[in-house]
Design an enzyme around this catalytic site. Structure first.
Site, short mmCIF file in Angstrom:
data_model
loop_
_atom_site.label_atom_id
_atom_site.label_comp_id
_atom_site.label_asym_id
_atom_site.label_seq_id
_atom_site.Cartn_x
_atom_site.Cartn_y
_atom_site.Cartn_z
N ASP A 179 65.14 44.10 37.45
CA ASP A 179 65.22 42.67 37.14
C ASP A 179 66.25 42.47 36.02
OD1 ASP A 179 64.48 39.87 37.17
OD2 ASP A 179 63.33 40.22 35.35
N SER A 180 66.60 41.22 35.79
CA SER A 180 67.52 40.90 34.69
C SER A 180 66.87 41.15 33.33
CB SER A 180 67.90 39.43 34.77
OG SER A 180 66.75 38.63 34.54
N GLY B 160 70.29 33.83 35.60
CA GLY B 160 70.24 32.53 36.30
C GLY B 160 71.45 31.63 36.09
N CYS C 22 60.68 32.72 40.46
CA CYS C 22 61.37 33.51 39.44
C CYS C 22 60.30 34.43 38.88
CB CYS C 22 61.95 32.64 38.34
SG CYS C 22 62.54 33.61 36.93
N THR C 23 60.60 35.71 38.81
CA THR C 23 59.55 36.67 38.44
C THR C 23 59.14 36.59 36.98
OG1 THR C 23 61.27 38.36 38.15
CG2 THR C 23 60.19 38.26 40.30
N HIS C 24 59.90 35.87 36.17
CA HIS C 24 59.48 35.65 34.78
C HIS C 24 58.29 34.68 34.69
CE1 HIS C 24 63.34 37.44 33.64
NE2 HIS C 24 62.95 37.43 32.37
N CYS D 62 63.54 40.28 41.43
CA CYS D 62 64.30 39.17 40.85
C CYS D 62 64.75 38.28 42.01
CB CYS D 62 65.51 39.75 40.12
SG CYS D 62 66.64 38.49 39.49
N ASN D 63 64.36 37.02 41.96
CA ASN D 63 64.75 36.09 43.03
C ASN D 63 66.24 35.76 42.98
OD1 ASN D 63 62.02 34.88 44.30
ND2 ASN D 63 61.73 35.42 42.17
N GLU E 6 61.63 35.57 27.45
CA GLU E 6 62.28 36.76 26.86
C GLU E 6 62.15 36.72 25.33
OE1 GLU E 6 63.93 39.46 28.15
OE2 GLU E 6 63.68 38.92 30.26
#
Ligand code: DGL
Length: 266
Positions: free
Chosen positions: A12-13, A45, A185-187, A75-76, A153
């Site tokens: 992921d980012s 993003g 969004c995986t966040h 991550c989408n 984050e």
């Protein structure tokens, strides 16, 4: 030749993909996992396609050095680039995030569905297209939520900034009368409770992570690559801020048995 007992890569980012790693570990507790979060360059993003393609290419090259048997793009934003276009010469298969179209349609009574995601994902139109391909009568209300990833984050959990951002992004969804909302969004599962509270108890909030884990398991099963005796070890790597990554990971699952490392991609 891919090895059954080799690790599964998850990328992921930043910290978001940990929400997918949680489901993968629960579903396949005997597998070994290597998670890679590009915390040095998050968020992806708002970036250009050229940039994010370069970054994901570097992460996939890293997994090649780790001899992974499969990589899950948790991550989408990267998934909507088209997983097939990312494979290149890598021997391992790549599984992207589920768009959850079937899940949301099954969950919705009024077929009015909200999508929360990054600008990149919303601009791709991928989720709307996937839902309306299954049901052309469905109304999809996409909403880009650029404030969420930096707040997550930045560990602003429980803050008034998060509450205000959730309230702001909920406005068009409430106005449209959505009864189902997918977190693309995986966040966002890190703030799922705040989102549920804002949307009210008549709205189902859906996280496609579990479906993604099932998809990954199916790919391994079909390839005969489910492990027989791997140790169930998880290694979590970040490109910056290891201590912060570890604190955020511990919000998602028990990290005592995980190994944490800093990795450089550039
Ligand atoms: N977690 C990511 C996703 O699912 C990306 C967030 C970002 O870097 O903007 O889209």
């Amino acid at each position: 030749m891919l090895n059954k007992n080799a690790p599964i890569g998850v990328l992921d980012s930043g910290v978001g993909g940990l929400s997918v790693l949680k489901c993968l570990r629960e579903l396949m507790p005997h597998e070994n996992f290597i998670y890679l979060g590009d915390t040095a360059r998050t968020p992806y993003g708002p970036r250009s396609e050229k940039e994010v393609r370069q970054f994901v290419g570097e992460m996939l090259d890293y997994f090649e050095t780790q001899s992974t048997k499969l990589v899950v793009i948790a991550c989408n934003t990267l998934t909507v680039l088209g997983v097939d276009t990312l494979k290149g010469n890598h021997e391992f298969d790549i599984v992207g995030m589920s768009k959850g179209a079937r899940l949301v349609l099954n969950g919705s009574n009024n077929k009015t569905i909200g999508v929360f995601a990054t600008e990149f994902t919303i601009n791709s139109g991928a989720h709307k297209a996937a839902i309306t391909a299954l049901d052309s009568t469905a109304t999809v209300v996409p909403k880009a939520c650029p404030k969420f990833v930096p707040l997550i984050e930045g560990e602003r959990f429980g803050s008034t900034e998060i509450a205000a951002a959730v309230a702001e992004y909920a406005v068009p969804l409430k106005a449209a009368g959505v009864d189902t909302l997918i977190l693309s969004c995986t966040h966002y599962p890190f703030i799922k409770k705040e989102i549920e509270r804002e949307m009210g108890d008549k709205v189902k909030v859906i996280d496609p992570a579990e479906q993604t884990a099932l998809d990954a398991q199916m790919v391994l099963h079909k390839a005969g690559l489910l492990s027989e005796n791997a140790a169930g070890q998880t290694t979590i790597c970040f490109t910056a801020d290891l201590a912060r990554g570890k604190r955020i990971a511990s919000r998602m699952f028990e990290v005592a048995s995980c190994d944490f490392r800093t990795v450089s991609l550039e």
